[in-house]
Design an enzyme around this catalytic site. Structure first.
Site, PDB file in Angstrom:
ATOM      1  N   ASP A  37       1.012  -1.138  -0.044  1.00  9.07           N
ATOM      2  CA  ASP A  37      -0.134  -0.040  -0.064  1.00  9.07           C
ATOM      3  C   ASP A  37       0.834   1.354   0.145  1.00  9.07           C
ATOM      4  OD1 ASP A  37       1.138  -0.082   2.628  1.00  9.07           O
ATOM      5  OD2 ASP A  37      -0.786   1.058   3.459  1.00  9.07           O
ATOM      6  N   GLU A  75       3.419   1.685   2.652  1.00 12.03           N
ATOM      7  CA  GLU A  75       4.592   0.803   2.430  1.00 12.03           C
ATOM      8  C   GLU A  75       4.578  -0.258   3.536  1.00 12.03           C
ATOM      9  OE1 GLU A  75       7.844   4.394   2.494  1.00 12.03           O
ATOM     10  OE2 GLU A  75       7.674   3.273   0.378  1.00 12.03           O
TER      11      GLU A  75
HETATM   12  C1  NOJ Z   1       7.679   2.215   8.079  1.00 15.52           C
HETATM   13  C2  NOJ Z   1       6.617   3.138   7.782  1.00 15.52           C
HETATM   14  O1  NOJ Z   1       5.192   2.670   8.247  1.00 15.52           O
HETATM   15  C3  NOJ Z   1       6.485   3.436   6.350  1.00 15.52           C
HETATM   16  O2  NOJ Z   1       5.332   4.243   6.073  1.00 15.52           O
HETATM   17  C4  NOJ Z   1       7.641   4.353   5.838  1.00 15.52           C
HETATM   18  O3  NOJ Z   1       7.463   4.663   4.514  1.00 15.52           O
HETATM   19  C5  NOJ Z   1       8.799   3.183   6.105  1.00 15.52           C
HETATM   20  N1  NOJ Z   1       9.065   2.736   7.424  1.00 15.52           N
HETATM   21  C6  NOJ Z   1      10.408   3.952   5.796  1.00 15.52           C
HETATM   22  O4  NOJ Z   1      10.470   4.953   6.544  1.00 15.52           O
HETATM   23  C1  NOJ Z   2       6.204   7.339   4.485  1.00  9.53           C
HETATM   24  C2  NOJ Z   2       4.947   7.173   3.840  1.00  9.53           C
HETATM   25  O1  NOJ Z   2       4.236   6.131   4.466  1.00  9.53           O
HETATM   26  C3  NOJ Z   2       5.033   6.928   2.336  1.00  9.53           C
HETATM   27  O2  NOJ Z   2       3.702   7.135   1.969  1.00  9.53           O
HETATM   28  C4  NOJ Z   2       6.006   8.072   1.865  1.00  9.53           C
HETATM   29  O3  NOJ Z   2       5.791   7.690   0.318  1.00  9.53           O
HETATM   30  C5  NOJ Z   2       7.257   7.931   2.240  1.00  9.53           C
HETATM   31  N1  NOJ Z   2       7.194   8.178   3.826  1.00  9.53           N
HETATM   32  C6  NOJ Z   2       8.217   9.224   1.812  1.00  9.53           C
HETATM   33  O4  NOJ Z   2       7.502  10.413   2.024  1.00  9.53           O
END
Ligand code: NOJ
Ligand code: NOJ
Length: 463
Positions: free
Chosen positions: A198, A201
């Protein structure tokens, strides 16, 4: 300092007494300028390739100095709007060049071998090289966002008679595809029924957000394909959009009365038991094709927004006092901007909620009527509690009714409250980080988050 402060307080209370003075508008005018500056500074910054959009200048704790396809697409969508709004030739020229760099960098990303082995790779180093470390991949919202944003740019170029650029770089019908939009459309058309991670991530499965932006890519892509004489492809993309619509509709859970974010989870984290996620509201705005499909005024969406807002109001200590509700990603979130811990309200989501409420108000206003339903009644009652007793399912209101006007104004006012929450936690430097600490409200996580700036700018525009 004290004297300055009391003069300031005096001034602001005098202003507050003036009926027409709008302190939020003043702040937004100022903050929007800061955000535009910070956003532009994150495109092709020193140390990055031309056309790369870093998610934040922060290089450690956390390192966000990378090009995320999603963040970059949403950022360049703002740049396109700035280009369209600007009348200054120098400024337009500079924005145009940024788009040209982004187009080339995007094509380079597509041609760079990466661990996803396809176009669903979510991020690249700022110099354009592949990110070969472990990551949540693929993320198929990414190529869909890149496709609809660049399709929008292609339409601008076509309307300016620059079809040669579109043909050379953005869209040519040939298969295999050698142009950036065509490649993303083919990828999306063929892979939307495969599970992926999603936008946060974290969870693998089928996501409302991903599907909504994929549908938009297919629809906007079809319109572009048609304009480029690629009629068979246009028909194919439209039929894929219809398949996506069937899938998307299954995300509404009538029992819980909200749209669930993920179906068919088959990997990634497993503690999002509510399946209630603010990305649904982002989906409705990023995936909007103005055809009414899961539009902001759809009562299933309104009901989801209210569930989210109520959950976050109760969950975060800062929401117990003062202005509007700070909105997080989802109630069970454990990402604090750096690693594990406790989730917080996010700047970009709180801004997006403000923007969403403006769009609801505007949507009903331009339609000129609204019907109270079982699903949207709680949303309207929360907006206008003093009239709760009159807002019963089945009731229809028209533009001329005073209750219609009051209701629309109340919804818009709620939009303001969300932005006031962000205003309240923003310091004098105007920095918008990723998160606001749930206990203290202080900005937390990556600073000058490009996507936070983009969200502030678009919310201010919609207001
Ligand atoms: C875990 C976070 O929940 C996710 O959203 C993020 O993009 C990654 N770590 C990388 O920072
Ligand atoms: C974490 C977020 O969950 C993700 O959607 C985003 O792409 C990265 N950070 C970078 O901002």
């Amino acid at each position: 300092m004290k004297a300055v402060l009391s003069i300031f307080l005096l001034a602001s209370s005098v202003l507050a007494a003036g009926a027409t003075h709008d302190d939020l508008q003043d702040w937004l005018n100022w903050e929007k300028e800061v955000s535009v500056r910070n956003l532009l500074a994150n495109i092709s910054p020193d140390g990055a390739a031309k056309g790369a959009v870093v998610a934040s200048p922060s290089k450690d704790n956390p390192n966000y100095f990378k090009h995320w396809i999603r963040d970059a697409g949403l950022t360049m969508d703002v740049v396109i709007s700035m280009y369209q709004m600007s009348h200054d030739p120098g400024e337009r020229n500079s924005l145009f060049n940024r788009m040209a760099d982004y187009m080339d960098f995007s094509r380079r990303n597509q041609e760079t071998g990466n661990p996803s082995g396809g176009l669903g790779e979510p991020l690249f180093w700022a110099d354009g090289s592949a990110y070969n470390l472990g990551w949540a991949r693929p993320q198929n919202d990414s190529p869909a966002i890149r496709a609809y944003v660049l399709s929008r740019w292609a339409q601008v170029l076509l309307s300016e008679g620059k079809s040669d650029i579109v043909w050379q770089k953005l869209y040519r019908p040939e298969i295999p595809a050698y142009t950036v939009i065509k490649s993303d459309l083919e990828y999306t058309a063929h892979h939307f029924d495969e599970s992926c991670f999603d936008l946060w991530e974290e969870v693998r499965g089928f996501h409302f957000y991903t599907r909504m932006v994929q549908r938009r890519a297919m629809k906007d892509g079809a319109a572009l394909a048609e304009r480029m004489g690629d009629f068979g492809a246009a028909e194919y993309y439209r039929s894929q959009a219809r398949v996506l619509e069937d899938r998307i509709t299954t995300h509404f859970d009538p029992g819980r009365q909200y749209i669930v974010s993920t179906l068919g989870r088959d990997g990634g984290l497993d503690y999002k038991s509510s399946n209630l996620d603010a990305s649904v509201i982002l989906a409705v705005m990023h995936g909007d094709t103005s055809d009414g499909f899961f539009a902001p005024t759809d009562d299933r969406v309104m009901s989801t927004a209210l569930h989210l807002s109520n959950q976050f109001r109760d969950l975060y200590p800062i929401n117990q006092v003062g202005v509007g509700v700070g909105i997080g990603r989802y109630p069970e979130d454990r990402y604090d901007g750096l690693g594990g811990g406790q989730g917080n309200p996010w700047v970009l989501l709180t801004n997006a909620f403000g923007q969403y409420y403006y769009r609801v108000a505007h949507g009903f206003e331009s339609r000129g009527d609204l019907t109270i339903t079982d699903l949207n009644a709680p949303f309207f009652r929360a907006a206008l509690p003093s009239q709760a007793g009159s807002l019963n399912p089945g009731r229809m209101l028209h533009r001329g009714d005073s209750l219609f006007k009051d209701l629309v104004a109340a919804v818009r006012h709620q939009g303001d409250d969300y932005l006031r929450r962000v205003k309240y936690h923003t310091g004098p430097d105007g920095n918008l980080s990723e998160q606001m600490n749930r206990y203290t409200g202080f900005m937390q996580g990556a600073y000058n988050l490009t996507w936070s700036d983009a969200s502030l700018i678009t919310a201010a525009w919609d207001r």
